[in-house]
Design an enzyme around this catalytic site. Structure first.
Site, PDB file in Angstrom:
ATOM      1  N   GLY A  13       2.807   2.092  10.806  1.00 54.31           N
ATOM      2  CA  GLY A  13       3.820   3.135  10.672  1.00 54.31           C
ATOM      3  C   GLY A  13       4.567   3.473  11.951  1.00 54.31           C
ATOM      4  O   GLY A  13       5.252   4.484  12.026  1.00 54.31           O
TER       5      GLY A  13
ATOM      6  N   GLU B 162      -6.704   4.724   8.020  1.00 54.17           N
ATOM      7  CA  GLU B 162      -6.463   6.138   7.687  1.00 54.17           C
ATOM      8  C   GLU B 162      -7.683   6.749   7.005  1.00 54.17           C
ATOM      9  O   GLU B 162      -7.973   7.933   7.193  1.00 54.17           O
ATOM     10  CB  GLU B 162      -5.191   6.249   6.824  1.00 54.17           C
ATOM     11  CG  GLU B 162      -3.941   6.009   7.675  1.00 54.17           C
ATOM     12  CD  GLU B 162      -2.753   5.421   6.930  1.00 54.17           C
ATOM     13  OE1 GLU B 162      -2.733   5.463   5.685  1.00 54.17           O
ATOM     14  OE2 GLU B 162      -1.844   4.906   7.608  1.00 54.17           O
TER      15      GLU B 162
ATOM     16  N   ASN C  16       0.867  -1.190   0.000  1.00 51.82           N
ATOM     17  CA  ASN C  16       0.000   0.000   0.000  1.00 51.82           C
ATOM     18  C   ASN C  16       0.900   1.235   0.000  1.00 51.82           C
ATOM     19  O   ASN C  16       1.510   1.554   1.018  1.00 51.82           O
ATOM     20  CB  ASN C  16      -0.883  -0.054   1.260  1.00 51.82           C
ATOM     21  CG  ASN C  16      -1.710   1.202   1.453  1.00 51.82           C
ATOM     22  OD1 ASN C  16      -1.797   2.053   0.567  1.00 51.82           O
ATOM     23  ND2 ASN C  16      -2.317   1.316   2.626  1.00 51.82           N
TER      24      ASN C  16
ATOM     25  N   HIS D 225      -9.457   1.237   5.117  1.00 53.50           N
ATOM     26  CA  HIS D 225      -8.171   1.406   5.805  1.00 53.50           C
ATOM     27  C   HIS D 225      -8.371   2.362   6.981  1.00 53.50           C
ATOM     28  O   HIS D 225      -9.155   3.305   6.902  1.00 53.50           O
ATOM     29  CB  HIS D 225      -7.127   1.962   4.833  1.00 53.50           C
ATOM     30  CG  HIS D 225      -5.744   1.915   5.402  1.00 53.50           C
ATOM     31  ND1 HIS D 225      -5.301   2.850   6.316  1.00 53.50           N
ATOM     32  CD2 HIS D 225      -4.721   1.046   5.221  1.00 53.50           C
ATOM     33  CE1 HIS D 225      -4.066   2.536   6.672  1.00 53.50           C
ATOM     34  NE2 HIS D 225      -3.692   1.452   6.021  1.00 53.50           N
TER      35      HIS D 225
ATOM     36  N   SER E  31       3.530  -2.262  10.285  1.00 53.28           N
ATOM     37  CA  SER E  31       4.971  -2.365  10.564  1.00 53.28           C
ATOM     38  C   SER E  31       5.572  -3.720  10.187  1.00 53.28           C
ATOM     39  O   SER E  31       6.495  -4.196  10.863  1.00 53.28           O
ATOM     40  CB  SER E  31       5.263  -2.018  12.032  1.00 53.28           C
ATOM     41  OG  SER E  31       4.945  -0.655  12.282  1.00 53.28           O
TER      42      SER E  31
ATOM     43  N   LYS F  87       0.009   4.270  -0.241  1.00 56.78           N
ATOM     44  CA  LYS F  87      -0.624   5.456   0.384  1.00 56.78           C
ATOM     45  C   LYS F  87      -0.392   6.685  -0.494  1.00 56.78           C
ATOM     46  O   LYS F  87      -0.351   6.574  -1.715  1.00 56.78           O
ATOM     47  CB  LYS F  87      -0.108   5.628   1.815  1.00 56.78           C
ATOM     48  CG  LYS F  87      -0.216   4.322   2.622  1.00 56.78           C
ATOM     49  CD  LYS F  87       0.050   4.482   4.075  1.00 56.78           C
ATOM     50  CE  LYS F  87      -0.091   3.126   4.765  1.00 56.78           C
ATOM     51  NZ  LYS F  87       0.030   3.193   6.204  1.00 56.78           N
TER      52      LYS F  87
ATOM     53  N   GLU G 281      -5.262  -4.913  10.763  1.00 51.52           N
ATOM     54  CA  GLU G 281      -4.227  -3.896  10.931  1.00 51.52           C
ATOM     55  C   GLU G 281      -4.485  -3.103  12.213  1.00 51.52           C
ATOM     56  O   GLU G 281      -5.285  -2.152  12.200  1.00 51.52           O
ATOM     57  CB  GLU G 281      -4.238  -2.928   9.744  1.00 51.52           C
ATOM     58  CG  GLU G 281      -3.976  -3.566   8.414  1.00 51.52           C
ATOM     59  CD  GLU G 281      -3.429  -2.544   7.415  1.00 51.52           C
ATOM     60  OE1 GLU G 281      -2.347  -2.804   6.870  1.00 51.52           O
ATOM     61  OE2 GLU G 281      -4.061  -1.496   7.225  1.00 51.52           O
TER      62      GLU G 281
HETATM   63  P1  PGA Z   1       2.998   0.192   7.548  1.00 51.71           P
HETATM   64  O1  PGA Z   1       1.504   0.419   6.986  1.00 51.71           O
HETATM   65  O2  PGA Z   1       3.493  -1.100   6.944  1.00 51.71           O
HETATM   66  O3  PGA Z   1       3.764   1.368   7.047  1.00 51.71           O
HETATM   67  O4  PGA Z   1       2.904   0.120   9.029  1.00 51.71           O
HETATM   68  C1  PGA Z   1       0.627  -0.663   6.815  1.00 51.71           C
HETATM   69  C2  PGA Z   1      -0.693  -0.185   6.296  1.00 51.71           C
HETATM   70  O5  PGA Z   1      -1.186   0.860   6.725  1.00 51.71           O
HETATM   71  O6  PGA Z   1      -1.295  -0.842   5.407  1.00 51.71           O
END
Ligand code: PGA
Length: 249
Positions: A169, A95, A9, A93, A209, A11, A163
């Site tokens: 992140g 976010e 992803n 997601h 992560s 983003k 997640e």
């Molecule tokens: P990350 O994000 O691997 O940077 O923690 C995962 C995600 O939000 O899909």
């Protein structure tokens, strides 16, 4: 038998020059047995899909609107994503849920629209740190699952990604026992609602992560069928060892 899936992803990252990472991935991972997917920003979808043609890489999008078309400035429809070359779309997601106040009901409506256009829905679920510390993880994730997934879900049209919001992140991941607890729970919930055949066929990804250094142990965890990877999917050099760990699991 579920095919393992490593999905990246990107983003809100990536412009044309970053497509070189895709080219490198296609070249170095051509013999991977896991399914590989990259979800670039919408502006790169059609170029990414052109690059990935006749390769092992599939291209996904990061969101779509729940309506087919209309007066929704700045939004993007499932039909547009499909035409641009996406075969899947990330929905719900955390976010999107946080930045755009998306409820699970909205995610369900988007999922239905994605299916109507032949896109696989990659539906995300996960608890906040407060919810985990309050002991509410399974309730939160169970409620999100129930409300985000409409009737008609199959192993072919749906992928789930667990997640934890606090792991995205941050470099922190849950313990392997905590990941297993949620993934076992999700498989059981799918069995109860959709039956054993659907539950057995549906891929359950872990996200938050995932890095080259922790991928192998995560992929060895109960009911983990792959990963949704953010930061570590931006560079082929980081994503490749994660794919290799998934292939080896
Ligand atoms: P990350 O994000 O691997 O940077 O923690 C995962 C995600 O939000 O899909």
């Amino acid at each position: 038998m579920r095919q393992k899936l490593a999905a990246g992803n990107w983003k809100m990252n990536g412009t044309g020059s970053d497509l070189a990472e895709l080219a490198e991935l296609i070249q170095s991972q051509g013999t991977a047995t896991s399914e590989l997917m990259i979800c670039p920003p919408a502006t790169l979808l059609s170029r990414a899909a052109d690059l990935a043609q006749n390769s092992a890489l599939t291209i996904g999008a990061q969101d779509c609107h729940s309506e087919q078309a209309g007066a929704h400035t700045g939004d993007i429809s499932a039909a547009m994503l499909k035409e641009a070359g996406a075969t899947a779309v990330i929905l719900g997601h955390s976010e999107r849920r946080a930045d755009h106040s998306e409820s699970s009901n909205t995610v369900a409506a988007k999922t239905q629209t994605a299916w109507a256009h032949g896109l696989t829905a990659l539906v995300c679920l996960g608890e906040t740190l407060d919810e985990r510390e309050a002991g509410d993880t399974l309730k939160v994730v169970g409620d999100q699952l129930a409300a985000s997934l409409p009737e008609g879900a199959t192993g072919a049209n749906t992928v789930l990604a667990y997640e934890p919001v606090w792991a995205i992140g941050t470099g922190k991941i849950p313990s392997l026992a905590q990941i297993a607890e949620v993934h076992d729970f999700l498989r059981a919930e799918l069995t109860t609602r959709f039956g054993p055949q659907m539950a057995e066929a549906t891929r359950l990804l872990y996200g938050g992560s995932v890095k080259p250094g922790n991928a192998a142990e995560i992929f060895a965890t109960s009911n983990v069928d792959g990963a949704l990877v953010g930061g570590a999917s931006l560079k082929a050099a980081d994503f490749s060892p994660i794919i290799a760990a998934l292939d080896a699991s």
